[in-house]
Design a protein around this motif. Structure first.
Motif, PDB file in Angstrom:
ATOM      1  N   GLY A 148     -46.375   4.249 -57.082  1.00 19.68           N
ATOM      2  CA  GLY A 148     -46.265   4.430 -55.643  1.00 19.68           C
ATOM      3  C   GLY A 148     -45.358   5.571 -55.252  1.00 19.68           C
ATOM      4  O   GLY A 148     -44.777   5.566 -54.165  1.00 19.68           O
ATOM      5  N   GLY A 149     -45.211   6.536 -56.140  1.00 14.11           N
ATOM      6  CA  GLY A 149     -44.397   7.701 -55.821  1.00 14.11           C
ATOM      7  C   GLY A 149     -42.940   7.568 -56.209  1.00 14.11           C
ATOM      8  O   GLY A 149     -42.158   8.493 -56.010  1.00 14.11           O
ATOM      9  N   LEU A 150     -42.552   6.453 -56.793  1.00 12.99           N
ATOM     10  CA  LEU A 150     -41.164   6.305 -57.240  1.00 12.99           C
ATOM     11  C   LEU A 150     -40.899   7.097 -58.509  1.00 12.99           C
ATOM     12  O   LEU A 150     -39.771   7.469 -58.796  1.00 12.99           O
ATOM     13  N   THR A 151     -41.950   7.315 -59.301  1.00 14.10           N
ATOM     14  CA  THR A 151     -41.763   7.944 -60.607  1.00 14.10           C
ATOM     15  C   THR A 151     -42.726   9.109 -60.797  1.00 14.10           C
ATOM     16  O   THR A 151     -43.895   9.026 -60.417  1.00 14.10           O
ATOM     17  N   LEU A 152     -42.216  10.184 -61.371  1.00 10.78           N
ATOM     18  CA  LEU A 152     -43.078  11.249 -61.849  1.00 10.78           C
ATOM     19  C   LEU A 152     -43.223  11.088 -63.355  1.00 10.78           C
ATOM     20  O   LEU A 152     -42.226  11.096 -64.085  1.00 10.78           O
ATOM     21  N   GLY A 153     -44.444  10.927 -63.820  1.00  8.37           N
ATOM     22  CA  GLY A 153     -44.693  10.771 -65.249  1.00  8.37           C
ATOM     23  C   GLY A 153     -45.124  12.089 -65.870  1.00  8.37           C
ATOM     24  O   GLY A 153     -46.053  12.726 -65.371  1.00  8.37           O
ATOM     25  N   TYR A 154     -44.467  12.478 -66.937  1.00 11.47           N
ATOM     26  CA  TYR A 154     -44.821  13.743 -67.603  1.00 11.47           C
ATOM     27  C   TYR A 154     -46.252  13.681 -68.165  1.00 11.47           C
ATOM     28  O   TYR A 154     -47.008  14.640 -68.068  1.00 11.47           O
ATOM     29  N   GLU A 155     -46.594  12.564 -68.774  1.00  5.63           N
ATOM     30  CA  GLU A 155     -47.950  12.456 -69.319  1.00  5.63           C
ATOM     31  C   GLU A 155     -48.972  12.441 -68.186  1.00  5.63           C
ATOM     32  O   GLU A 155     -49.997  13.127 -68.239  1.00  5.63           O
ATOM     33  N   LYS A 156     -48.663  11.638 -67.160  1.00  2.80           N
ATOM     34  CA  LYS A 156     -49.575  11.597 -66.011  1.00  2.80           C
ATOM     35  C   LYS A 156     -49.745  12.993 -65.417  1.00  2.80           C
ATOM     36  O   LYS A 156     -50.835  13.373 -64.981  1.00  2.80           O
ATOM     37  N   PHE A 157     -48.656  13.758 -65.427  1.00  4.85           N
ATOM     38  CA  PHE A 157     -48.691  15.099 -64.846  1.00  4.85           C
ATOM     39  C   PHE A 157     -49.781  15.960 -65.496  1.00  4.85           C
ATOM     40  O   PHE A 157     -50.614  16.550 -64.814  1.00  4.85           O
TER      41      PHE A 157
END
Lengths: 517, 517
Positions: free
Chosen positions: A390-399
């Protein structure tokens, strides 16, 4: 103050090593131009009558309920002079007034970049993709979830700079929580200016931080140049429902006065900051966006604004926000139509999800949210890469998984070209029924450019995949972002400009005590 | 042979325990009616001129190259009599002939089910979703990937029966490779008839197996009833490029003669079974589909057919099939338009992917493929649940993740209803700006039905999710399909009918030696 044109020329000229690094890291992808044009039609969900009714309802909200501009006498005065009814902090508009005040905002505008080749156009048929905005946490498979730092911020700016599919460097790509709250905007703006040459956003968390951001842009682009050219943006989140606070209007006014751009984004989870039914949310979001854009035009006619929205759903048992849902998909389509009727650049979409990791849920939700955003005709897609939880985390893999999907979306937006080559009459004549087309002249002529080549999708056989370690896409992505980061080389910057930026930052930091809240 | 109407009444009446089990397992979802209506518009990618050009190119292919009907003298004779030019096994048609022969196929038709409440409509604005078709392997997180068995087949029929979002039981939901090749169709058709009451598909792997399938349907529905009602279908994959073999035309003719339905599906990976550019593939697929449907109408005018396609891309470095790609998305939109101009029910879409597991890649590709299929106006979506590894594997976890997404797509297809309730004027008047909407009368009145409730998406906080074991969606799905299976109860069947079916199967099995190829 150095001459902006010279600086930009310098930035673009010094391609040598950085250009090489970029080419190497992006060797398996196709470089998109910075100005991307959507060649496929938009999806028109609602008919004329339904759109008329929602617009009328937005006008009804603006007249019968109104919008509060809290703590901002200037805004109230501007609205009063423009013909609105102002009672206390409440602004009420007769039907049609808000839309007519929005009419002076440009339908599309150009945003310049430190490298002129990276200039973008917001509006019309053009599409701009930028990374996630706002997450206080980052995560990756090695370190798990943790508070974001300035190093993470720089990493995301660097990865965005390297991606051929993101043409905007973003704003608060993550919150560098290791830097004091009242100073981190200086480091963030510097990172965008120093480690990238793509368009970017400045601070909005206080009017003076917005002014600092604009001042840093002036050091690079020149004050005169910025009177006529947009080079920086602010993201104004409305305090939905139906409230603008003075922090947001303060930042909005700072950017508008400087003839720079803002994205006006009502932020509504249906059931919390608005009613639980989508048509009501659409009317509310439309009303809130028009009110903010109207204010920008009262501050400075013609200042370049983007009609934003962040409309999504909740789990109505728990109150948790939900993304990529059928209701959010439908509202995304409809808000695109409302925005087009107003004739303004549209922000929506993004690779949104509630998942904590880059698993099936994350990508199912993100694909829904992104694809509907694209088909809705978004000109500006926030959160195109990295968004988790929900926008709390930026994931490097997801990026990196997301930027691969951005590449797919950009290819899809090219549409189908129906011509002699694509109809391939020669291939049908070269073959007999039953023959495969691997070796036809037409295939050999077209195979290198026909299809988007994903660099993360595994299409090998089960046996090959097993031998390679049975990795999920998330695991493959872990290697990918590290490879990209290790190949990063900073774009050149004029030493004098860099010194002036660092000097400005040092002076501003010295001028105030650290604040951590 | 028992009376069909009586049987169907019996099947629907005996709701007691089975009905209870179904309600229990589906308690967290909303039961959809079997006849689903799409209330949102289709996405129109191409303009008139482009569509005309592709249609003309399809006609050009049919005239200049032609299509081969191999080993089927009857088909060649039928085409010759209808005015086609037949040379050897090659059939060539003047422009317009194929489309005019298709004109007698119904624009939409009803397909009856053992439980009359499960009857569906194929065509028009109606949508039918069925599970994967054809995978020789299954996989789950406990047992990994392995050859599918008859038990797996029955499990998938049972899960499909229980899902409120799949309204078709499918055909070869997986290949029961523990049963001899020449006998497995009997067990498969029995499983659909015994463990489900939804519409289903019969065998197409040999004309006599198609006849067996139809005969078993007659035991349940009655031969007279089936002269006028469609109760069974065959899936005819074209031997693309531009070839129909006698196995496929044999099955096609068997179903058409019995006034039952076929789905005519050109099967084209661009670059292998057709040229590498999408417009050429669209013309080829259109030509192939029209040729098959034309044959069905020559066999029996008015027999109910579905215009199918399976158009996707390849990794052009390795030749591996790829799914949910931008090029496949575009072709899905375009083929929908071509089909609508012909006025026939459309098959496309599905939750396709190349991934071996239900990870981010799987769901990103599947969501793209499914959402474009829905917006393209598909009437019949094959492979709506379970598909992994390019169709080689049916994944149990993927299956339940996919049906959750089917539920979302069905909710999306309901569109937005713009009325007084959904515009929520009362909620805006009840609140002041800044107030949340959790407790408004409008929210309380609508929150139970406003949003689709996913039963697999995790929307809890990071802390809650961590405490619950940090499970991915795939891991949560592992529990879900087991819970569903354990709650399954077979629908009732008339003992005489069941005996007649088992008797037929036993006789047919005894009549021939096992064949394993």
């Amino acid at each position: 103050m150095p001459d902006a044109a010279k600086q930009r020329a310098h930035a673009s000229r010094g391609g040598g090593r950085a250009g090489h690094a970029k080419r190497r890291a992006a060797a398996d992808t196709v470089r998109s131009p910075a100005i991307i044009t959507r060649k496929i039609p938009t999806y028109e969900l609602l008919g004329e009558e339904a759109l008329n009714r929602i617009e009328a309802h937005a006008d009804w909200i603006l007249k019968e309920v109104g919008i509060e501009f809290r703590g901002d006498e200037e805004a109230l005065t501007l609205f009063r002079r423009a013909g609105a009814e102002v009672t206390g902090e409440r602004v009420r508009c007769e039907p049609g007034l808000a839309a007519s005040l929005c009419a002076t905002a440009p339908a599309s505008f150009r945003m310049e970049a430190r490298d002129p080749a990276n200039a973008i156009v917001l509006g019309g048929d053009h599409v701009v993709l930028m990374p996630s905005y706002g997450p206080p946490f980052v995560s990756d498979l090695d370190g798990g979830r943790r508070y974001a730092t300035l190093e993470d911020f720089r990493n995301i700016v660097k990865l965005t700079y390297m991606s051929p599919f993101l043409n905007h460097s973003g704003g608060t790509v993550c919150e560098p929580v290791d830097v004091p709250v009242n100073k981190r905007h200086l480091d963030m703006v510097y990172a965008h200016l120093r480690y990238s040459t793509k368009p970017f956003m400045g601070a909005v968390t206080a009017p003076e931080r917005a002014e600092d951001s604009i001042e840093m842009a002036r050091i690079v682009f020149g004050a005169g140049y910025m009177q006529k050219n947009c080079v920086i943006q602010g993201n104004i989140n409305v305090n939905s429902p139906l409230v603008y606070d003075d922090v947001m209007t303060g930042a909005l006014k700072a950017y508008a006065r400087a003839n720079q751009s803002c994205v006006i984004s009502p932020f509504i989870l249906g059931g919390a900051m608005g009613p639980v039914t989508q048509p009501a949310l659409l009317a509310q979001s439309h009303a809130e966006a028009m009110a903010g854009i109207a204010l920008s035009q009262l501050v400075r006619k013609g200042s370049p604004m983007v009609y934003g929205n962040f409309l999504t759903t909740m789990n109505l048992k728990t109150g948790a926000p939900t993304f990529g849902t059928p209701e959010a998909n439908l509202s995304t389509f409809a808000i695109g139509q409302l925005c087009r009727r107003l004739g303004l650049p549209l922000r929506c979409g993004g690779q949104l999800c509630a998942s904590k990791v880059a698993d099936g849920q994350a990508m199912q939700e993100a694909a829904n949210s992104m694809l509907t955003g694209v088909l809705a005709g978004s000109n500006f897609i926030f959160h195109s890469a990295g968004w988790l939880e929900g926008g709390l985390t930026l994931g490097y893999e997801k990026f990196v998984m997301d930027i691969d999907h951005c590449g797919m979306m950009l290819k899809m937006m090219c549409g189908l070209e129906i011509d002699d080559n694509s109809l391939a009459a020669d291939a049908f004549l070269e073959n007999q029924p039953g023959d495969n087309f691997f070796g036809t002249a037409h295939t050999l002529r077209n195979f290198e450019t026909a299809n988007y080549m994903s660099n993360l999708a595994d299409t090998s056989s089960f046996e090959q995949w097993s031998e390679a370690g049975s990795l999920t896409m998330e695991q493959r992505a872990n290697e990918r972002w590290k490879t990209m980061l290790s190949a990063y080389e900073a774009p050149p910057i004029d030493a004098g400009v860099d010194e002036a930026l660092l000097d400005f930052i040092a002076r501003r930091k010295q001028s105030m005590p650290d604040r951590w809240y």
